[in-house]
Design a protein around this motif. Structure first.
Motif, PDB file in Angstrom:
ATOM      1  N   MET A   1       0.846  -1.183   0.000  1.00 18.53           N
ATOM      2  CA  MET A   1       0.000   0.000   0.000  1.00 18.53           C
ATOM      3  C   MET A   1       0.892   1.247   0.000  1.00 18.53           C
ATOM      4  N   PRO A   2       0.629   2.194  -0.878  1.00 18.78           N
ATOM      5  CA  PRO A   2       1.476   3.385  -0.955  1.00 18.78           C
ATOM      6  C   PRO A   2       1.304   4.274   0.269  1.00 18.78           C
ATOM      7  N   ASP A   3       2.402   4.970   0.621  1.00 17.76           N
ATOM      8  CA  ASP A   3       2.373   5.922   1.726  1.00 17.76           C
ATOM      9  C   ASP A   3       1.693   7.191   1.232  1.00 17.76           C
ATOM     10  N   THR A   4       0.627   7.610   1.894  1.00 17.68           N
ATOM     11  CA  THR A   4      -0.074   8.821   1.485  1.00 17.68           C
ATOM     12  C   THR A   4       0.120   9.908   2.523  1.00 17.68           C
ATOM     13  N   HIS A   5       0.095  11.119   2.060  1.00 15.57           N
ATOM     14  CA  HIS A   5       0.266  12.273   2.935  1.00 15.57           C
ATOM     15  C   HIS A   5      -1.034  13.046   3.033  1.00 15.57           C
ATOM     16  N   SER A   6      -1.166  13.754   4.120  1.00 18.60           N
ATOM     17  CA  SER A   6      -2.321  14.623   4.309  1.00 18.60           C
ATOM     18  C   SER A   6      -2.271  15.745   3.285  1.00 18.60           C
ATOM     19  N   MET A   7      -3.459  16.200   2.915  1.00 19.47           N
ATOM     20  CA  MET A   7      -3.577  17.258   1.915  1.00 19.47           C
ATOM     21  C   MET A   7      -4.258  18.471   2.538  1.00 19.47           C
ATOM     22  N   THR A   8      -3.960  19.632   1.991  1.00 21.49           N
ATOM     23  CA  THR A   8      -4.620  20.860   2.407  1.00 21.49           C
ATOM     24  C   THR A   8      -4.910  21.700   1.168  1.00 21.49           C
ATOM     25  N   VAL A   9      -5.839  22.636   1.300  1.00 20.99           N
ATOM     26  CA  VAL A   9      -6.157  23.500   0.169  1.00 20.99           C
ATOM     27  C   VAL A   9      -4.976  24.429  -0.110  1.00 20.99           C
ATOM     28  N   ALA A  10      -4.767  24.724  -1.366  1.00 22.30           N
ATOM     29  CA  ALA A  10      -3.659  25.590  -1.767  1.00 22.30           C
ATOM     30  C   ALA A  10      -3.783  26.979  -1.134  1.00 22.30           C
ATOM     31  N   GLU A  11      -5.001  27.430  -0.897  1.00 27.80           N
ATOM     32  CA  GLU A  11      -5.215  28.744  -0.296  1.00 27.80           C
ATOM     33  C   GLU A  11      -4.659  28.849   1.119  1.00 27.80           C
TER      34      GLU A  11
ATOM     35  N   GLN B   1      -3.673  28.561  -7.309  1.00 33.13           N
ATOM     36  CA  GLN B   1      -4.614  27.666  -7.960  1.00 33.13           C
ATOM     37  C   GLN B   1      -5.757  27.333  -7.004  1.00 33.13           C
ATOM     38  N   THR B   2      -6.723  28.205  -6.935  1.00 31.31           N
ATOM     39  CA  THR B   2      -7.856  28.053  -6.041  1.00 31.31           C
ATOM     40  C   THR B   2      -8.571  26.731  -6.282  1.00 31.31           C
ATOM     41  N   GLY B   3      -8.899  26.066  -5.194  1.00 33.77           N
ATOM     42  CA  GLY B   3      -9.627  24.810  -5.278  1.00 33.77           C
ATOM     43  C   GLY B   3      -8.744  23.584  -5.388  1.00 33.77           C
ATOM     44  N   ASN B   4      -7.436  23.776  -5.520  1.00 35.04           N
ATOM     45  CA  ASN B   4      -6.525  22.642  -5.600  1.00 35.04           C
ATOM     46  C   ASN B   4      -6.001  22.284  -4.212  1.00 35.04           C
ATOM     47  N   TYR B   5      -5.613  21.052  -4.073  1.00 38.95           N
ATOM     48  CA  TYR B   5      -5.026  20.573  -2.826  1.00 38.95           C
ATOM     49  C   TYR B   5      -3.562  20.262  -3.048  1.00 38.95           C
TER      50      TYR B   5
ATOM     51  N   GLY C   1     -10.647  31.338   1.205  1.00 40.56           N
ATOM     52  CA  GLY C   1     -11.726  31.180   0.240  1.00 40.56           C
ATOM     53  C   GLY C   1     -13.069  30.876   0.877  1.00 40.56           C
ATOM     54  N   VAL C   2     -13.828  29.995   0.247  1.00 35.14           N
ATOM     55  CA  VAL C   2     -15.180  29.662   0.690  1.00 35.14           C
ATOM     56  C   VAL C   2     -15.169  29.111   2.118  1.00 35.14           C
ATOM     57  N   TRP C   3     -14.170  28.327   2.450  1.00 38.78           N
ATOM     58  CA  TRP C   3     -14.067  27.751   3.798  1.00 38.78           C
ATOM     59  C   TRP C   3     -14.005  28.879   4.841  1.00 38.78           C
ATOM     60  N   GLY C   4     -13.108  29.821   4.636  1.00 39.17           N
ATOM     61  CA  GLY C   4     -12.970  30.940   5.561  1.00 39.17           C
ATOM     62  C   GLY C   4     -14.209  31.821   5.591  1.00 39.17           C
TER      63      GLY C   4
ATOM     64  N   TYR D   1     -17.295  30.893   5.096  1.00 36.66           N
ATOM     65  CA  TYR D   1     -18.328  30.187   5.860  1.00 36.66           C
ATOM     66  C   TYR D   1     -18.064  30.311   7.361  1.00 36.66           C
ATOM     67  N   VAL D   2     -16.831  30.172   7.768  1.00 41.61           N
ATOM     68  CA  VAL D   2     -16.494  30.302   9.186  1.00 41.61           C
ATOM     69  C   VAL D   2     -16.856  31.700   9.684  1.00 41.61           C
ATOM     70  N   LEU D   3     -16.463  32.729   8.955  1.00 43.28           N
ATOM     71  CA  LEU D   3     -16.669  34.105   9.417  1.00 43.28           C
ATOM     72  C   LEU D   3     -18.095  34.611   9.231  1.00 43.28           C
ATOM     73  N   GLU D   4     -18.921  33.890   8.491  1.00 39.01           N
ATOM     74  CA  GLU D   4     -20.327  34.280   8.359  1.00 39.01           C
ATOM     75  C   GLU D   4     -21.160  33.845   9.564  1.00 39.01           C
ATOM     76  N   ALA D   5     -20.555  33.156  10.497  1.00 36.35           N
ATOM     77  CA  ALA D   5     -21.271  32.750  11.709  1.00 36.35           C
ATOM     78  C   ALA D   5     -21.685  34.000  12.489  1.00 36.35           C
ATOM     79  N   PRO D   6     -22.799  33.917  13.222  1.00 38.54           N
ATOM     80  CA  PRO D   6     -23.279  35.105  13.926  1.00 38.54           C
ATOM     81  C   PRO D   6     -22.462  35.500  15.163  1.00 38.54           C
ATOM     82  N   THR D   7     -21.732  34.542  15.752  1.00 38.06           N
ATOM     83  CA  THR D   7     -20.957  34.836  16.961  1.00 38.06           C
ATOM     84  C   THR D   7     -19.584  34.180  16.867  1.00 38.06           C
ATOM     85  N   LEU D   8     -18.675  34.617  17.719  1.00 41.21           N
ATOM     86  CA  LEU D   8     -17.345  34.021  17.770  1.00 41.21           C
ATOM     87  C   LEU D   8     -17.426  32.536  18.112  1.00 41.21           C
TER      88      LEU D   8
END
Length: 171
Positions: free
Chosen positions: A1-11, A45-49, A85-88, A90-97
């Protein structure tokens, strides 16, 4: 089984590549990307990991090139959850901290597939714990320091730019 690494959004790098490029110059900047095994345009490259291990290698190489063991701390000033991007959004559109922190914790897997973000409520405080999945790399120190920017940007968005955490702990 290949060794895989964690991924994150390019942003996740936000403006860090631009700051490092300005500080190191074109040649050293390109070498840092090469050391990490990344193409120099990955961050726009928005949307890439990208593999988190590549970000670790990039920041390690940049800190070494700059001769700065605390490069990540100065980079933290350049990164905010608003860069995510969209992730951030969504987080900041919350009504409270508290609801923003809860949102961030519940959807961290959409930002970085194996990172963790936990919210621990205490009687007189709230603790926000971030776990970078690839924390065993040489550049983890830089990642940890740079991550302070986005983590502290959430409370600052709601409480004002003068807000400061009571305590910072490396987990």
């Amino acid at each position: 089984m290949p060794d895989t690494h964690s991924m994150t959004v390019a942003e996740a790098m936000g403006s860090i590549p631009a700051v490092i490029g300005e500080r190191l110059g074109t040649r050293e900047f390109a070498r840092c990307f090469s050391d990490a095994g990344l193409q120099s345009d990955f961050h726009i490259q928005t949307g890439n990991y990208v593999p988190e291990v590549a970000l670790d290698r990039f920041l390690h190489s940049a800190a070494r090139s700059a001769g700065d063991d605390f490069l990540g701390a100065s980079l933290a000033q350049s990164v905010s959850v608003q860069d995510y991007g969209v992730w951030g959004d969504y987080v900041l559109e919350a009504p409270t901290l508290l609801s923003a922190m809860t949102r961030a914790s519940s959807i961290i897997h959409l930002h970085a597939d194996n990172d963790t973000l936990k919210l621990r409520r205490r009687p007189k405080s709230v603790r926000f714990e971030y776990g970078f999945a690839e924390r065993g790399g040489k550049g983890y120190r830089q990642i940890a320091m740079a991550a302070l920017g986005p983590l502290t940007s959430i409370p600052r968005y709601f409480l004002g730019q003068s807000w400061k955490p009571q305590k910072l702990v490396s987990i």
